[in-house]
Structures are given as C-alpha cells and as structure tokens.
Write a protein that holds these residues in place. Structure first.
Motif, PDB file in Angstrom:
ATOM      1  N   THR A 187     -25.621 -27.456 -36.572  1.00 38.65           N
ATOM      2  CA  THR A 187     -24.887 -28.624 -36.085  1.00 38.65           C
ATOM      3  C   THR A 187     -23.944 -29.059 -37.211  1.00 38.65           C
ATOM      4  O   THR A 187     -24.092 -28.628 -38.363  1.00 38.65           O
ATOM      5  N   ALA A 188     -23.016 -29.949 -36.862  1.00 41.95           N
ATOM      6  CA  ALA A 188     -22.052 -30.413 -37.865  1.00 41.95           C
ATOM      7  C   ALA A 188     -22.771 -31.048 -39.056  1.00 41.95           C
ATOM      8  O   ALA A 188     -22.444 -30.766 -40.219  1.00 41.95           O
ATOM      9  N   MET A 189     -23.767 -31.860 -38.771  1.00 43.60           N
ATOM     10  CA  MET A 189     -24.485 -32.555 -39.851  1.00 43.60           C
ATOM     11  C   MET A 189     -25.252 -31.561 -40.723  1.00 43.60           C
ATOM     12  O   MET A 189     -25.283 -31.689 -41.948  1.00 43.60           O
ATOM     13  N   GLU A 190     -25.860 -30.574 -40.075  1.00 37.84           N
ATOM     14  CA  GLU A 190     -26.626 -29.572 -40.844  1.00 37.84           C
ATOM     15  C   GLU A 190     -25.687 -28.767 -41.748  1.00 37.84           C
ATOM     16  O   GLU A 190     -26.006 -28.496 -42.906  1.00 37.84           O
ATOM     17  N   TYR A 191     -24.537 -28.401 -41.192  1.00 38.42           N
ATOM     18  CA  TYR A 191     -23.590 -27.593 -41.974  1.00 38.42           C
ATOM     19  C   TYR A 191     -23.065 -28.375 -43.178  1.00 38.42           C
ATOM     20  O   TYR A 191     -22.997 -27.851 -44.294  1.00 38.42           O
ATOM     21  N   LEU A 192     -22.726 -29.632 -42.935  1.00 35.57           N
ATOM     22  CA  LEU A 192     -22.220 -30.449 -44.054  1.00 35.57           C
ATOM     23  C   LEU A 192     -23.319 -30.701 -45.094  1.00 35.57           C
ATOM     24  O   LEU A 192     -23.038 -30.737 -46.290  1.00 35.57           O
ATOM     25  N   ALA A 193     -24.558 -30.851 -44.615  1.00 34.39           N
ATOM     26  CA  ALA A 193     -25.676 -31.052 -45.550  1.00 34.39           C
ATOM     27  C   ALA A 193     -25.861 -29.798 -46.416  1.00 34.39           C
ATOM     28  O   ALA A 193     -26.127 -29.886 -47.626  1.00 34.39           O
ATOM     29  N   THR A 219     -26.454 -37.937 -45.939  1.00 28.07           N
ATOM     30  CA  THR A 219     -26.215 -38.307 -44.540  1.00 28.07           C
ATOM     31  C   THR A 219     -25.065 -39.309 -44.450  1.00 28.07           C
ATOM     32  O   THR A 219     -24.168 -39.168 -43.616  1.00 28.07           O
ATOM     33  N   GLU A 220     -25.090 -40.308 -45.342  1.00 28.70           N
ATOM     34  CA  GLU A 220     -24.048 -41.346 -45.321  1.00 28.70           C
ATOM     35  C   GLU A 220     -22.670 -40.722 -45.568  1.00 28.70           C
ATOM     36  O   GLU A 220     -21.703 -40.985 -44.842  1.00 28.70           O
ATOM     37  N   GLN A 221     -22.597 -39.891 -46.587  1.00 24.20           N
ATOM     38  CA  GLN A 221     -21.327 -39.246 -46.936  1.00 24.20           C
ATOM     39  C   GLN A 221     -20.809 -38.398 -45.773  1.00 24.20           C
ATOM     40  O   GLN A 221     -19.635 -38.474 -45.394  1.00 24.20           O
ATOM     41  N   ASN A 222     -21.711 -37.618 -45.194  1.00 20.68           N
ATOM     42  CA  ASN A 222     -21.273 -36.698 -44.148  1.00 20.68           C
ATOM     43  C   ASN A 222     -20.907 -37.410 -42.847  1.00 20.68           C
ATOM     44  O   ASN A 222     -20.012 -36.975 -42.130  1.00 20.68           O
ATOM     45  N   LEU A 223     -21.601 -38.508 -42.578  1.00 20.90           N
ATOM     46  CA  LEU A 223     -21.236 -39.297 -41.392  1.00 20.90           C
ATOM     47  C   LEU A 223     -19.824 -39.854 -41.545  1.00 20.90           C
ATOM     48  O   LEU A 223     -19.030 -39.847 -40.597  1.00 20.90           O
ATOM     49  N   TYR A 251     -19.080 -38.165 -32.550  1.00 27.00           N
ATOM     50  CA  TYR A 251     -19.755 -38.016 -31.253  1.00 27.00           C
ATOM     51  C   TYR A 251     -20.425 -36.645 -31.103  1.00 27.00           C
ATOM     52  O   TYR A 251     -21.333 -36.479 -30.286  1.00 27.00           O
ATOM     53  N   ALA A 252     -19.976 -35.662 -31.907  1.00 26.90           N
ATOM     54  CA  ALA A 252     -20.538 -34.306 -31.749  1.00 26.90           C
ATOM     55  C   ALA A 252     -21.365 -33.902 -32.965  1.00 26.90           C
ATOM     56  O   ALA A 252     -21.602 -32.720 -33.178  1.00 26.90           O
ATOM     57  N   LYS A 253     -21.809 -34.878 -33.730  1.00 24.91           N
ATOM     58  CA  LYS A 253     -22.457 -34.554 -35.011  1.00 24.91           C
ATOM     59  C   LYS A 253     -23.739 -33.744 -34.862  1.00 24.91           C
ATOM     60  O   LYS A 253     -24.080 -32.967 -35.727  1.00 24.91           O
ATOM     61  N   ASP A 254     -24.438 -33.939 -33.747  1.00 19.78           N
ATOM     62  CA  ASP A 254     -25.704 -33.223 -33.573  1.00 19.78           C
ATOM     63  C   ASP A 254     -25.601 -32.050 -32.601  1.00 19.78           C
ATOM     64  O   ASP A 254     -26.617 -31.524 -32.135  1.00 19.78           O
ATOM     65  N   ARG A 302     -24.372 -28.140 -31.815  1.00 14.22           N
ATOM     66  CA  ARG A 302     -24.117 -26.911 -32.591  1.00 14.22           C
ATOM     67  C   ARG A 302     -22.631 -26.570 -32.565  1.00 14.22           C
ATOM     68  O   ARG A 302     -21.976 -26.713 -31.520  1.00 14.22           O
ATOM     69  N   ILE A 303     -22.116 -26.075 -33.687  1.00 15.61           N
ATOM     70  CA  ILE A 303     -20.689 -25.796 -33.831  1.00 15.61           C
ATOM     71  C   ILE A 303     -20.247 -24.733 -32.816  1.00 15.61           C
ATOM     72  O   ILE A 303     -19.098 -24.731 -32.383  1.00 15.61           O
ATOM     73  N   LYS A 304     -21.169 -23.887 -32.450  1.00 16.84           N
ATOM     74  CA  LYS A 304     -20.872 -22.820 -31.480  1.00 16.84           C
ATOM     75  C   LYS A 304     -20.258 -23.384 -30.195  1.00 16.84           C
ATOM     76  O   LYS A 304     -19.385 -22.766 -29.584  1.00 16.84           O
ATOM     77  N   GLY A 305     -20.704 -24.577 -29.796  1.00 19.71           N
ATOM     78  CA  GLY A 305     -20.226 -25.167 -28.550  1.00 19.71           C
ATOM     79  C   GLY A 305     -18.956 -25.980 -28.706  1.00 19.71           C
ATOM     80  O   GLY A 305     -18.484 -26.581 -27.742  1.00 19.71           O
ATOM     81  N   TYR A 306     -18.396 -26.015 -29.910  1.00 19.38           N
ATOM     82  CA  TYR A 306     -17.180 -26.809 -30.134  1.00 19.38           C
ATOM     83  C   TYR A 306     -15.954 -26.107 -29.551  1.00 19.38           C
ATOM     84  O   TYR A 306     -15.889 -24.878 -29.486  1.00 19.38           O
ATOM     85  N   SER A 307     -14.951 -26.914 -29.203  1.00 15.65           N
ATOM     86  CA  SER A 307     -13.663 -26.344 -28.807  1.00 15.65           C
ATOM     87  C   SER A 307     -12.922 -25.922 -30.070  1.00 15.65           C
ATOM     88  O   SER A 307     -13.336 -26.255 -31.186  1.00 15.65           O
ATOM     89  N   ARG A 308     -11.794 -25.210 -29.891  1.00 15.82           N
ATOM     90  CA  ARG A 308     -11.026 -24.754 -31.055  1.00 15.82           C
ATOM     91  C   ARG A 308     -10.581 -25.949 -31.921  1.00 15.82           C
ATOM     92  O   ARG A 308     -10.658 -25.907 -33.147  1.00 15.82           O
ATOM     93  N   GLY A 309     -10.128 -27.004 -31.253  1.00 11.48           N
ATOM     94  CA  GLY A 309      -9.676 -28.191 -31.974  1.00 11.48           C
ATOM     95  C   GLY A 309     -10.800 -28.832 -32.767  1.00 11.48           C
ATOM     96  O   GLY A 309     -10.613 -29.247 -33.915  1.00 11.48           O
ATOM     97  N   MET A 310     -11.981 -28.881 -32.148  1.00 11.45           N
ATOM     98  CA  MET A 310     -13.143 -29.481 -32.842  1.00 11.45           C
ATOM     99  C   MET A 310     -13.522 -28.633 -34.044  1.00 11.45           C
ATOM    100  O   MET A 310     -13.872 -29.162 -35.105  1.00 11.45           O
TER     101      MET A 310
END
Lengths: 315, 328
Positions: B111-117, B131-135, B145-148, B150-158
């Motif tokens: 997920t976005a949060m896991e990757y940034l962590a 967590t604070e920094q990455n949020l 809104y998409a922080k949790d 998985r990046i796999k489900g993101y659109s190209r823009g996301m």
C-alpha cells in the motif's frame, strides 16, 4: 504543499535490512510465491505416494528372483521407501520449479528500476540483495517444511516401519542404539532441504552475478539432470566392479541429488534393503565433507552476490 | 544549489570514443534553490541520461583531449555538486536527490503507506513520526484517500503521484522529474504542476524534463534546450521566447477567402518582407522588414478587408523547439 517532511535524524550506513526483510516477506506472501511452492510441494508429496502405491501394487505381480524384482522390493509401503520416494521427487521437481521462479530474482528488480528509490532513500544495496536472497530461501524452506510434515503424517498413516519395535517418533528423531544414527527421517528431510536450497542458491547467485536469466536456469538444471546422472552411472558401475575409485565416488557425493539419495542409503532403516542390491555405503566422513562443502559453497555464493553488488551505477 | 560541470557521456569505452560518440558533450549548468528548470530536447537527446547521471544511476564518462603539444590526455569525468558538496556515488547522494521516473517503479504489492514506510526506514524515525510524515506527503500529492490501497490498483495518474511522494520521502534538496505529467489527463496534469510549483516554493531545486511544452511554459522559471549533446539555448522563459519572436503579424480574416487579398495588400507596403498562408487557411503571417511594422498595418487597414484579429506573432516553446532543430 507546506513543509511536509520531518527533519531526518542521523542515518545509519547499514540501516534498512529490517525494512528490506519485511518488504520481501510481504512480497512473498502477497504475490503468492509461498502458496505456489506449498501447492506444488503438496502435489509432489501426493505424487510420491501415488507412485509408491503403484510400485507396491506392481510388487505383487513381479517375481523377486531377478534383479528387477529385488529393486522393486525396495518400494514397499514402509517408512524408508516412502521417505526415499518423497525426497528424490522433491529434489527433482521442486528444484525445477524453484530454478524457474528464481531465474530473474535479482536482475528483474534491477531492470525494473525498483532499487533506485530505496537506494536514494538511503537503504544499503547490500541489504536489498541479502534480504531478497534470504527471504526467498526461507520461503522455499517453509514450503519444504510444510511438505515434510504432510509427508510424515501420511507415512505414519499409510506405511509401516521396518523395525516394528520402533514407532514413528523414533524414526523421525529417535535414538536407535549404539553406533546408529538418530532421527533418520528427519535427517533425510534435512539433506533434501540442503540439496534444494543449494540449487536455489546457485540459480540466484548466477542471476545476481551475471544478470542473465538463461544462465541461471541452464547451469543448475544441467547439474541436476546431466552431471548427476553421469556421476550416478559411473559411481554405480565403479562401485560394483572397481574397488577404490574414490575420486568418482567423492564427486558423486558432492552433487546434491545423489548426496541426498545417499543420505537415505546410509540410514539404518534402509540398510537391509540396500544390502540386497549391493550399493556401497558412504561413510560418515564422506557425509561430513559433502555437507560441509555444500554449506561452504552456498555461503560463498551468497557472499559473492552481496559483495559483487551489481546494484550500482552502470558504466 | 545544483551545479553540473563538464558532464559527458558515451556508451563506448571513453578512451576509444570520438567526440561524435558522446551523447552528452560537456554539460555545464547551475540551478538555484526555488528554480524550476525545464530540460527540453527531442527523444534521444540525452535528457534522461543527464538525470540518471545526476542521480548516480549512470556514471559520467571521461574524455580524451589533445594538448597543444599533440599529446592525448584522458580527462576525468565532470562533477555534480549539491550545495558545494561533490556527489561521487550513491552513498554520497543519499537523501539529497529525489528522482521521479517517467514510469514509476514502486513495489505494487504494497500500500502507499507501507511503501513510504519502507523508504523512510533509514531515517531512524519512530513509527508515529514515520506515519505522520508519510500522511503529510500523501496529502500533499492528493493521495490520502488511497493510502491503504495497494499500488497495483492505482491508475496511471495515481502511480505518478505516488512516485512523486516516494521521491520526496527524504526531503531532498534536488528534485528530478522525468516526464512527470506524461499520460495524465488535464486535471491530473494541473495537479502535478501545482505540486511542482509548491516544491519550488519550499526552496528545492527542481529539474523537469517533459515533452508537454505548454507545461514548461506554465511552470518553469528557466529552460534549457539540449541539442546535439549540449545545452545550446538557456535562460528565463520570457527571454528565450522573446529572442525567438519574429517580426510578423498574425492576421485572421472573417472569411479565409480574403487571405490572398491580405497578402496582396501587404505586398504594396514598403516594409513588406514575406507572407505565408497557413495550410488550413486559418490565418496569414505577414513578415515585415525592420521599421516596416506601421507601413504594413496601414496597408492592411486601408485595404478594407474584414479582419477578425491582428496580433504580433509571439514565439511559443513549440515554435522554438521546431525551429532549433532539436534533434541536433
């Protein structure tokens, strides 16, 4: 965007291993790699049992006065036959699966540029490689362990011990008596694990050092399918007719498949069957040398991957 | 400040390479904090190679020079400095450069949060601080809104925005962006442009490479055209475009039938130089000689042809791109 980033603390040059390890575990679970290994492993266990049952059925039809008949008798529904069938199938088939899955373990990561951001963020490239290798080996080991448990349970349920005075636990890890091995089935499992992991390490190391998939597939499979067969043939011929061909014998022992099958051969529970087909038993000294050699080669290959460290600026 | 001195690159053995074999032929550049530098060039001009060298993915090459005495001397590769500190390898780069690739390469099973962590791990922050920094990072790129997910489900823009957030994890002084708005819809492009502007406001050095030249005009404070392995035209956008402005009027008639009449009328004026009618007939370009601007205007007005608009022709980045034959 306001000041979004908290001031960073002093960096530790070797930091990031725990994060890399966690990331790899996550990858192996979420991309179903562990599930694939377990699934195929369970398939192999069942396949081994089906073969064993088939052999046992054929035994009823074959006369035991010729050599073929004697060999077929090895495949009775007992602990030794079951263990031998299981370990040899696992080493052959699971190794092929592992080699195919690990053929681009490191090179794909580099090609996809997935290492750029972590490295720019301060994660040491050696940690990235080491964690990737260790977690993937661990995945294979966990899968093998699950298969061993299943095999043990099925063996206890379906097969009978050679020595009826000993129970399943004795055969797994028990003490047989003065001068005899302990934990005979457990030892077989360990030797099998060592053999499969050795092939995995060769594959990963070749891929990491050369960044080439085809080398990472060809060389381990060549060793598994060609070299071992040749050694096996030479070994059995020389073992039967020429005494003291120790070099061939030693070489054969250092190739993982034979190494593992010899492990079963030297176990006390298999002794009486092998005795009937005249196979030279390896000594404990052979075993110490062979297993130490495999472990040392494996360690050297992992160290080579990490130290050569192909994850760096290209020329 | 990012200082690039005499950077060259060849994919051959530098000792054997001739000057023509170099993709980059001695790039010198200084970008100040708060500046957004637009790197413009055709495909294969070496934009990504330059960014790869700055971010230490690729090594710069040395080159051979011939001294006045006729000796062949091999010169070491040029240097990259950030705030006066030379960047020699990835180890000396850590945390100073955030590189956003044209195709974001994140671990899509996270997920976005896991990757940034994961990327924040070397900073040694506590779990709460991370967590604070990455949020905040995700908020800044509009991905909270998409922080949790998985990046796999993101659109190209996301994914593009995720790549930007990932590049900013270490709060880098230099931000390199390779085609940050490629394949984005207008809304997504607008959002990315706002993010880039905000980065400059924070005092970061931003280098941007893109083929969307309208974005360059909107966001960059300075541009450089990479032509034939060298930065040949560079300067603030206004200065560069002004230097390419031509002495011409762009005239749009009410009816395109009258385009020829406009040309005839302009030809009668003293200051007339040349006229071009656009292929689709939408407008006429009338070029004038020095000091001939008023004559042309008077002649056209005097012709009495109904005109929709008349304006001095301004060079756009696209005009400059095409005119300078950026393929070298």
């Amino acid at each position: 965007m306001e000041a979004t980033v908290i001031q960073t603390k002093t960096r530790n040059a070797n930091s990031g291993f725990a994060a890399c390890f966690k990331k790899e575990v996550m990858e192996n679970l979420r991309t179903h790699k562990l599930l694939i290994f377990v699934g195929i492993g369970v398939g192999i266990v069942l396949f081994a049992f089906i073969t064993l049952l088939m052999m046992w059925g054929i035994n009823e039809l074959v006369e035991d006065f010729d050599e073929f008949g004697q060999i077929m008798q090895m495949f009775d529904l007992n602990y030794m036959s079951s263990t031998m069938m299981f370990t040899s199938y696992m080493i052959t088939y699971l190794t092929i699966v592992a080699v195919v899955l690990f053929r681009n373990l490191i090179s794909k990561e580099i090609k996809d540029k997935k290492w750029i951001l972590p490295m720019q963020a301060g994660i040491n490239s050696r940690n990235i490689i080491l964690a990737r290798i260790l977690v993937n080996l661990l995945t294979v080991l966990v899968a093998i362990a699950i298969c061993c448990l299943l095999h043990f349970a099925l063996t206890m349920a379906i097969c009978k011990p050679l020595d009826v005075t000993k129970d399943g636990w004795d055969h797994l890890v028990g003490q047989f008596g003065a001068g005899e091995q302990i934990g005979t089935m457990f030892l077989s499992y360990l030797f099998m694990m060592l053999a499969i992991v050795f092939y995995c390490i060769i594959t990963i190391a070749l891929n990491a050092m050369t960044k080439k998939q085809w080398l990472a597939i060809l060389i381990p499979l060549f060793i598994l399918m060609v070299i071992e067969t040749v050694f096996n043939m030479v070994h059995y011929r020389s073992g039967d007719f020429v005494n003291g061909v120790e070099i061939t014998y030693a070489l054969a022992n250092w190739t993982p498949l034979l190494f593992s099958s010899q492990a079963v051969a030297m176990l006390p529970l298999s002794g009486q069957h092998y005795a009937s087909v005249v196979i030279v038993q390896p000594t404990t000294a052979h075993w110490v040398v062979a297993s130490n050699t495999l472990v040392l080669i494996s360690a050297a290959l992992i160290a080579g991957c990490v130290l050569l460290n192909r994850v760096k600026a290209s020329k | 400040m990012l200082k690039i001195t005499n950077i060259r690159k060849t994919y051959m053995t530098p000792q054997l390479a001739s000057p023509q074999d170099y993709v980059l032929k001695g790039i010198n550049l200084e970008i100040l904090p708060g500046e957004i530098f637009g790197l413009i060039g055709a495909n294969g001009a070496g934009k990504t190679t330059l960014m790869n060298i700055i971010s230490q993915i690729t090594c710069a090459s040395g080159h051979t020079v011939i001294t006045p005495e006729g000796l062949r001397v091999f010169e070491k590769p040029g240097t990259i400095e950030i705030d006066g500190e030379e960047i020699k390898d990835l180890n000396s780069l850590k945390g100073k450069v955030g590189y956003m690739l044209d195709i974001p390469a994140s671990h899509e099973f996270m997920t976005a949060m896991e990757y940034l962590a994961y990327l924040s791990a070397p900073q040694g922050l506590s779990k709460e601080e991370t967590t604070e920094q990455n949020l905040k990072l995700l908020e800044s790129v509009g991905l909270t809104y998409a922080k949790d997910r998985r990046i796999k489900g993101y659109s190209r823009g996301m994914k593009q925005k995720m790549g930007i957030a990932a590049g900013l994890v270490t709060n880098p002084k230099v931000v390199l962006m390779d085609e940050p708005s490629s394949a984005l819809d207008p809304q997504g492009r607008h959002e990315v442009i706002e993010i880039i502007k905000n980065l400059a406001k924070e005092g970061k050095v931003v280098m941007l490479s893109t083929h969307v030249l309208s974005d360059v005009e909107k966001v960059c404070t300075r541009v450089g055209f990479l032509i034939g392995g060298e930065i040949k035209i560079t300067g603030p956008i206004k200065e560069v475009t002004q230097s390419f402005n031509e002495d011409a009027y762009r005239i749009v008639c009410k009816d395109s039938i009258h385009n020829m009449k406009i040309v005839e009328a302009a030809k009668k004026a003293k200051g007339f130089k040349e006229a071009k009618i656009k292929k689709d007939g939408s407008d006429v370009l009338v070029f004038f000689k020095e000091g001939g601007r008023v004559d042309i205007l008077k002649a056209i007005v005097a012709s009495g042809i109904e005109i929709d608009s008349i304006s001095l022709k301004q060079a756009s980045m696209e005009d400059i791109f095409l005119q300078t034959n950026v393929r070298g």
